[in-house]
Design an enzyme around this catalytic site. Sequence first.
Site, PDB file in Angstrom:
ATOM      1  N   THR A  45     -37.749 -28.646   2.847  1.00  0.00           N
ATOM      2  CA  THR A  45     -38.192 -28.863   1.465  1.00  0.00           C
ATOM      3  C   THR A  45     -39.022 -27.680   0.941  1.00  0.00           C
ATOM      4  O   THR A  45     -39.541 -27.747  -0.166  1.00  0.00           O
ATOM      5  CB  THR A  45     -39.053 -30.141   1.354  1.00  0.00           C
ATOM      6  OG1 THR A  45     -40.238 -29.970   2.137  1.00  0.00           O
ATOM      7  CG2 THR A  45     -38.288 -31.362   1.849  1.00  0.00           C
ATOM      8  N   SER A  46     -39.129 -26.641   1.741  1.00  0.00           N
ATOM      9  CA  SER A  46     -39.984 -25.511   1.370  1.00  0.00           C
ATOM     10  C   SER A  46     -39.219 -24.492   0.529  1.00  0.00           C
ATOM     11  O   SER A  46     -38.241 -23.900   0.975  1.00  0.00           O
ATOM     12  CB  SER A  46     -40.491 -24.843   2.654  1.00  0.00           C
ATOM     13  OG  SER A  46     -40.801 -23.483   2.438  1.00  0.00           O
ATOM     14  N   PRO A  47     -39.679 -24.250  -0.718  1.00  0.00           N
ATOM     15  CA  PRO A  47     -38.950 -23.297  -1.561  1.00  0.00           C
ATOM     16  C   PRO A  47     -38.985 -21.868  -1.025  1.00  0.00           C
ATOM     17  O   PRO A  47     -37.985 -21.151  -1.107  1.00  0.00           O
ATOM     18  CB  PRO A  47     -39.650 -23.401  -2.919  1.00  0.00           C
ATOM     19  CG  PRO A  47     -40.991 -24.002  -2.627  1.00  0.00           C
ATOM     20  CD  PRO A  47     -40.815 -24.869  -1.424  1.00  0.00           C
TER      21      PRO A  47
END
EC number: 5.99.1.4
Lengths: 196, 196
Positions: B12-14
Site C-alpha cells: 500500500t506504500s506509494p
Amino acid sequence: MTKSLDFYFDFTSPYGFLASQTIEDLAKTINQEINWRPFLIGAVYKEFGGAPLNNPMKFDYFKADLDRSAKLLGLNGFTWPDNFPGSPIPASRAFYWIKAQDTEKAAIFAKEIYRAYWLDGCDTSDPSHVVKVAGALGFSEEDVMAGAQDEDVKNRLRLETEAAIKLGVFGSPFIIIDGEKFWGNDRFDQIIKLYG
Amino acid sequence: MTKSLDFYFDFTSPYGFLASQTIEDLAKTINQEINWRPFLIGAVYKEFGGAPLNNPMKFDYFKADLDRSAKLLGLNGFTWPDNFPGSPIPASRAFYWIKAQDTEKAAIFAKEIYRAYWLDGCDTSDPSHVVKVAGALGFSEEDVMAGAQDEDVKNRLRLETEAAIKLGVFGSPFIIIDGEKFWGNDRFDQIIKLYG
C-alpha cells in the site's frame, strides 16, 4: 529580473546543512536567486508533529545516512555535534540582523554557521561563537551581539517562522519555487529536471 | 554468483510503488539480483512510530510530491486510490505463495499488484482482485485464493515482517545491500554511486 526560490532551513538541521552547501550550484543551474530563510524547526514540529530524527529507533539510520550523504557530496569531516540539536535561535537572529545590512554576507554567514556546527563541532547555540562567525565576515562582534537582541530582529524571526508554517513548511530543508514545494535536499534532482 | 539486494516494501506504500517500477533498472546497473520482500507496514509503524503520510497536515504535500515523482519517472496515470491505505495483507500472502512456486513470477506479480493499485485504481485489499492479477500470470485463481490462506504462507509473512523490524526497516521502500541501509526511492542515486 532573475527569479528567486525560497530556501527554508533550520540551523540545527543536518539535512539543511547539506542543502546549504549545495544550493548555490542548484540555483545557478536553474538560473534563480536564493532567498535564504532560516526559521525555527521547533515551532514547526509543534504545529505539524515531531521529527524523525527525534525517534531513537531511527536515529542510527539517520546518522549513517547523513554521514554517507555528506561524503557523497564531498563534505568531508561531517561530525554529529555533541549538543545536537542545540538551539538555532542565536544564529537565526544574527542572520536576520546581518541580512538587514548585507544580503550577500547573510548567505555566506548561513553557510559558515552550518559548517561551524556540522563540520567543526562548534557550539552555535552559544551567541559568543555565533558572533565570531559574523566577525570573520567583517562585522563588529559587539554590533552583532546587540543587533541579535533587537526587538525588530526577534520579531522578524518569529514572523518568518509563522509565515513558513502558514505556507506548509513542515521540515528542513524546504524549497518553494513558484508555489511548488520540495522537502529535502534529495529533491534537488527533481528541481533541476523541472526548472533546469 | 550474482550478489543480491533486499528490497523491502509494503503493497500500500506509494513510494514503494515508485521503487517497484524502477528497481530492476537499478539492480541491472549495479549488477545485483533483487530479493523482493513485501512486509506489513502497519506492524512496522507500531514498532517505530507513525508514518508521515498519516499526518493530515502533510498529506497534500505528499500527494503532490508523489504525483510529481511518478510523472518524472514516466509513470503516467498515478492516481490516489479511494481506499488508501487499504490492506496489504491479501497481496502479500498471495506473493509469498507465488514465490514458493516461481520467484520470477512473484516479482512480476508484485509489480502488477502495485500498478493495479496505484495506476488503475483497483482495490487490491480485495482478495478477488488479487487473484485476478495472479491469474493473468498463469496461476489458477482458486489455487492462489486457497494458497494465500495456507498457514505456512500466513506465517511466512509474519516472519518476514518481524525479521524486517529486527533489521531496523522502518519505512517503505527500504533497501539493504551488504548490510548498508537505504530508506526511500530517493536513495537510488546514492546506491548507483556506491555500487554502480
